[in-house]
Write a protein that holds these residues in place. Structure first.
Motif, PDB file in Angstrom:
ATOM      1  N   HIS A   1      -9.519  -0.092  -1.366  1.00  0.00           N
ATOM      2  CA  HIS A   1      -8.331  -0.425  -2.280  1.00  0.00           C
ATOM      3  C   HIS A   1      -7.215   0.029  -1.651  1.00  0.00           C
ATOM      4  CE1 HIS A   1      -6.438  -1.228  -6.006  1.00  0.00           C
ATOM      5  NE2 HIS A   1      -5.540  -0.263  -5.535  1.00  0.00           N
ATOM      6  N   LEU A   2      -7.161   1.099  -0.747  1.00  0.00           N
ATOM      7  CA  LEU A   2      -5.775   1.320  -0.152  1.00  0.00           C
ATOM      8  C   LEU A   2      -5.636   0.838   1.352  1.00  0.00           C
ATOM      9  CD1 LEU A   2      -5.928   5.082  -1.217  1.00  0.00           C
ATOM     10  CD2 LEU A   2      -4.311   3.116  -2.052  1.00  0.00           C
ATOM     11  N   SER A   3      -6.800   0.183   1.784  1.00  0.00           N
ATOM     12  CA  SER A   3      -6.721  -0.508   2.874  1.00  0.00           C
ATOM     13  C   SER A   3      -5.706  -1.905   2.583  1.00  0.00           C
ATOM     14  CB  SER A   3      -8.083  -0.904   3.361  1.00  0.00           C
ATOM     15  OG  SER A   3      -8.642   0.372   3.797  1.00  0.00           O
ATOM     16  N   GLU A   4      -5.898  -2.354   1.387  1.00  0.00           N
ATOM     17  CA  GLU A   4      -5.235  -3.535   0.828  1.00  0.00           C
ATOM     18  C   GLU A   4      -3.997  -3.171   0.087  1.00  0.00           C
ATOM     19  OE1 GLU A   4      -8.526  -5.169  -0.923  1.00  0.00           O
ATOM     20  OE2 GLU A   4      -9.742  -5.504   0.707  1.00  0.00           O
ATOM     21  N   ASN A   5      -3.722  -2.064  -0.571  1.00  0.00           N
ATOM     22  CA  ASN A   5      -2.672  -1.911  -1.212  1.00  0.00           C
ATOM     23  C   ASN A   5      -1.803  -0.491  -0.889  1.00  0.00           C
ATOM     24  OD1 ASN A   5      -3.125  -3.949  -3.832  1.00  0.00           O
ATOM     25  ND2 ASN A   5      -5.162  -2.806  -3.326  1.00  0.00           N
ATOM     26  N   ARG A   6      -0.525  -0.715  -1.000  1.00  0.00           N
ATOM     27  CA  ARG A   6       0.296   0.679  -0.637  1.00  0.00           C
ATOM     28  C   ARG A   6       0.039   1.755  -1.653  1.00  0.00           C
ATOM     29  NH1 ARG A   6       6.778   0.530  -0.023  1.00  0.00           N
ATOM     30  NH2 ARG A   6       6.850   2.647   1.104  1.00  0.00           N
ATOM     31  N   TYR A   7      -0.110   1.354  -2.932  1.00  0.00           N
ATOM     32  CA  TYR A   7      -0.364   2.544  -3.959  1.00  0.00           C
ATOM     33  C   TYR A   7      -1.488   1.874  -4.735  1.00  0.00           C
ATOM     34  CZ  TYR A   7       3.954   4.152  -2.170  1.00  0.00           C
ATOM     35  OH  TYR A   7       5.140   4.358  -1.428  1.00  0.00           O
ATOM     36  N   LEU A   8      -1.709   2.725  -5.800  1.00  0.00           N
ATOM     37  CA  LEU A   8      -3.099   2.465  -6.458  1.00  0.00           C
ATOM     38  C   LEU A   8      -2.805   0.997  -7.357  1.00  0.00           C
ATOM     39  CD1 LEU A   8      -4.483   5.868  -7.774  1.00  0.00           C
ATOM     40  CD2 LEU A   8      -5.460   4.633  -6.099  1.00  0.00           C
ATOM     41  N   MET A   9      -1.364   0.972  -7.926  1.00  0.00           N
ATOM     42  CA  MET A   9      -1.155  -0.331  -8.494  1.00  0.00           C
ATOM     43  C   MET A   9      -0.327  -1.372  -7.737  1.00  0.00           C
ATOM     44  SD  MET A   9      -1.979   0.394 -11.621  1.00  0.00           S
ATOM     45  CE  MET A   9      -3.214   1.497 -11.248  1.00  0.00           C
ATOM     46  N   GLY A  10      -0.560  -1.123  -6.573  1.00  0.00           N
ATOM     47  CA  GLY A  10       0.055  -2.184  -5.397  1.00  0.00           C
ATOM     48  C   GLY A  10       1.236  -1.484  -4.811  1.00  0.00           C
ATOM     49  N   GLU A  11       2.390  -2.345  -5.002  1.00  0.00           N
ATOM     50  CA  GLU A  11       3.451  -1.838  -4.119  1.00  0.00           C
ATOM     51  C   GLU A  11       4.364  -0.571  -4.930  1.00  0.00           C
ATOM     52  OE1 GLU A  11       4.878  -2.698  -1.164  1.00  0.00           O
ATOM     53  OE2 GLU A  11       2.648  -3.270  -0.955  1.00  0.00           O
TER      54      GLU A  11
ATOM     55  N   TYR B   1     -11.291   9.191   6.007  1.00  0.00           N
ATOM     56  CA  TYR B   1     -10.820   7.818   5.494  1.00  0.00           C
ATOM     57  C   TYR B   1      -9.688   7.404   5.979  1.00  0.00           C
ATOM     58  CZ  TYR B   1     -15.086   8.707   2.108  1.00  0.00           C
ATOM     59  OH  TYR B   1     -15.791   8.931   1.376  1.00  0.00           O
ATOM     60  N   PRO B   2      -9.405   6.443   7.195  1.00  0.00           N
ATOM     61  CA  PRO B   2      -8.296   6.094   7.462  1.00  0.00           C
ATOM     62  C   PRO B   2      -7.266   5.786   6.602  1.00  0.00           C
ATOM     63  CG  PRO B   2      -9.947   5.042   8.780  1.00  0.00           C
ATOM     64  CD  PRO B   2     -10.473   5.652   7.710  1.00  0.00           C
ATOM     65  N   ALA B   3      -7.326   4.860   5.538  1.00  0.00           N
ATOM     66  CA  ALA B   3      -6.352   4.576   4.561  1.00  0.00           C
ATOM     67  C   ALA B   3      -6.153   5.741   3.427  1.00  0.00           C
ATOM     68  CB  ALA B   3      -6.904   3.409   3.823  1.00  0.00           C
ATOM     69  N   VAL B   4      -7.124   6.600   3.322  1.00  0.00           N
ATOM     70  CA  VAL B   4      -6.859   7.579   2.266  1.00  0.00           C
ATOM     71  C   VAL B   4      -5.940   8.720   2.756  1.00  0.00           C
ATOM     72  CG1 VAL B   4      -7.884   9.040   0.681  1.00  0.00           C
ATOM     73  CG2 VAL B   4      -8.796   6.813   0.924  1.00  0.00           C
ATOM     74  N   TRP B   5      -6.368   8.893   4.093  1.00  0.00           N
ATOM     75  CA  TRP B   5      -5.556  10.040   4.806  1.00  0.00           C
ATOM     76  C   TRP B   5      -4.169   9.616   5.154  1.00  0.00           C
ATOM     77  CZ3 TRP B   5      -4.679  14.745   5.638  1.00  0.00           C
ATOM     78  CH2 TRP B   5      -4.238  14.974   7.014  1.00  0.00           C
ATOM     79  N   ALA B   6      -4.057   8.301   5.230  1.00  0.00           N
ATOM     80  CA  ALA B   6      -2.598   8.047   5.554  1.00  0.00           C
ATOM     81  C   ALA B   6      -1.981   8.052   4.156  1.00  0.00           C
ATOM     82  CB  ALA B   6      -2.643   6.877   6.158  1.00  0.00           C
ATOM     83  N   TYR B   7      -2.594   7.636   3.121  1.00  0.00           N
ATOM     84  CA  TYR B   7      -1.810   7.568   1.751  1.00  0.00           C
ATOM     85  C   TYR B   7      -1.623   9.052   1.377  1.00  0.00           C
ATOM     86  CZ  TYR B   7      -2.758   7.246  -3.307  1.00  0.00           C
ATOM     87  OH  TYR B   7      -2.389   7.461  -4.697  1.00  0.00           O
TER      88      TYR B   7
ATOM     89  N   HIS C   1       2.465   7.922   8.896  1.00  0.00           N
ATOM     90  CA  HIS C   1       1.561   7.541   8.068  1.00  0.00           C
ATOM     91  C   HIS C   1       1.393   5.984   8.248  1.00  0.00           C
ATOM     92  CE1 HIS C   1       4.712   6.196   5.156  1.00  0.00           C
ATOM     93  NE2 HIS C   1       5.114   7.258   5.401  1.00  0.00           N
ATOM     94  N   GLY C   2       2.461   5.373   8.700  1.00  0.00           N
ATOM     95  CA  GLY C   2       2.384   3.865   8.918  1.00  0.00           C
ATOM     96  C   GLY C   2       2.207   3.043   7.517  1.00  0.00           C
ATOM     97  N   ARG C   3       2.682   3.528   6.482  1.00  0.00           N
ATOM     98  CA  ARG C   3       2.438   2.737   5.258  1.00  0.00           C
ATOM     99  C   ARG C   3       3.620   2.266   4.770  1.00  0.00           C
ATOM    100  NH1 ARG C   3      -2.859   3.007   3.063  1.00  0.00           N
ATOM    101  NH2 ARG C   3      -2.079   2.380   1.222  1.00  0.00           N
ATOM    102  N   GLY C   4       4.876   2.052   5.502  1.00  0.00           N
ATOM    103  CA  GLY C   4       5.948   1.653   5.129  1.00  0.00           C
ATOM    104  C   GLY C   4       6.940   2.634   4.486  1.00  0.00           C
TER     105      GLY C   4
END
Length: 324
Positions: free
Chosen positions: A223-233, A267-273, A321-324
């Motif tokens: 989910h977090l590989s495709e979304n910035r946060y749990l609810m999206g943006e 978990y790359p996405a969870v760790w960055a998040y 973190h590279g997540r914007g």
């Protein structure tokens, strides 16, 4: 983790003999709400109007449930409005205490009491129940408003907006149904899931907790590989409720609670998040790893009977973190 019975303290751990070895969390006993005008909230009684300086928060830096409230206090600019007392990280035969021989503790700023249980009996001398953090105290009415963290953060989210001018909404109306659905899964399998694994006293109970925990972490990675946060943006309360477990996972839950199939950093996405949320303005100041590590390994002698506090992984939560 003892409890009060008719106002008398009993040093007794959770009894899993009647639940097949499963850990079952007790419900909070105080469920009033602070509202802008003092009207009654969804539960409890009215009379708790939002006012600067009226309320006091009792927390442990170690506790993920109390951590939620500290985060919302920071995010919503409530530091000058709501004062705080921090308990000692060691939770031993007297439960949470106000001893001040560990950096970051404050003592009881309101009453000078020695134990957190004294705050509960100050509100109700004959109380029966677990003695937990957080506690939101009303200095005007001399009682507990709430000891339910999920409801305290919703009070902090909006009740004081007219006073602070901070209208950032982490529980937006349009997303509430979706937030509730995600919260339910995260609470059951992750927030409380690590405790169900760690406090299990049979193999069957442990197995029943550990599989859903890592199923949900796997789902989060996708989910977090495709979304910035749990609810999206948009960041919401669902993210902050999840964060307090993720920030503790590799330091304590992975080893101490036997949640060791994988680490969050695997978990790359969870760790960055997780790093992105940690770096959110005001949040890193609410994280105290000295209290977190000390509490879990030293307090839970049913899990760690020799109270050896281990060296924990070196983790760089300030890395980009590279997540914007």
């Amino acid at each position: 983790m003892g409890h009060l019975k008719d106002g008398i303290w009993h040093d007794e751990w959770y009894d899993t003999s009647k639940s097949g070895g499963r850990f079952e969390r007790s419900s909070a006993g105080f469920r009033n709400w602070i509202t802008p005008d003092g009207a009654a909230g969804p539960s409890g009684k009215g009379g708790f109007e939002a006012e600067a300086g009226r309320y006091h928060l009792y927390v442990s830096y170690a506790c993920p449930w109390a951590h939620r409230t500290l985060i919302f206090r920071a995010l919503k600019g409530l530091e000058e409005l709501i004062s705080v007392s921090v308990v000692h990280p060691d939770m031993l035969s007297d439960g949470w205490t106000f001893a001040q021989d560990f950096p970051g503790t404050t003592g009881d700023a309101l009453f000078g009491k020695p134990f957190l249980r004294d705050i509960y009996t100050e509100a109700d001398p004959g109380l029966s129940g677990r003695v937990t953090v957080p506690i939101l105290w009303d200095k005007k009415r001399d009682t507990i408003v709430s000891n339910e963290s999920s409801e305290i953060i919703r009070m902090f989210n909006s009740a004081f907006d007219a006073i602070t001018g901070n209208t950032h909404d982490f529980w937006p109306l349009a997303l509430r149904d979706e937030i509730e659905t995600v919260n339910a899964r995260i609470y059951d399998t992750i927030n409380n899931g690590v405790y169900k694994a760690g406090f299990a006293t049979t193999q069957k109970a442990y197995d029943a907790a550990i599989a859903p925990l890592f199923d949900s972490l796997d789902w989060l990675e996708t989910h977090l590989s495709e979304n910035r946060y749990l609810m999206g943006e948009q960041v919401t309360e669902a993210d902050w409720r999840l964060f307090t477990t993720l920030i503790r996972f590799d330091k304590v839950y992975h080893g101490h609670f036997k949640c060791n199939k994988r680490m969050v950093k695997d978990y790359p996405a969870v760790w960055a998040y997780t790093r992105a949320l940690y770096q959110w303005p005001g949040v890193r100041e609410t994280v105290n790893f000295d209290h977190i590590v000390r509490h879990y390994y030293y307090s839970h002698d049913t899990i760690n009977p020799h109270r050896i506090v281990p060296v924990t992984p070196d983790l760089d939560f300030d890395a980009p973190h590279g997540r914007g």
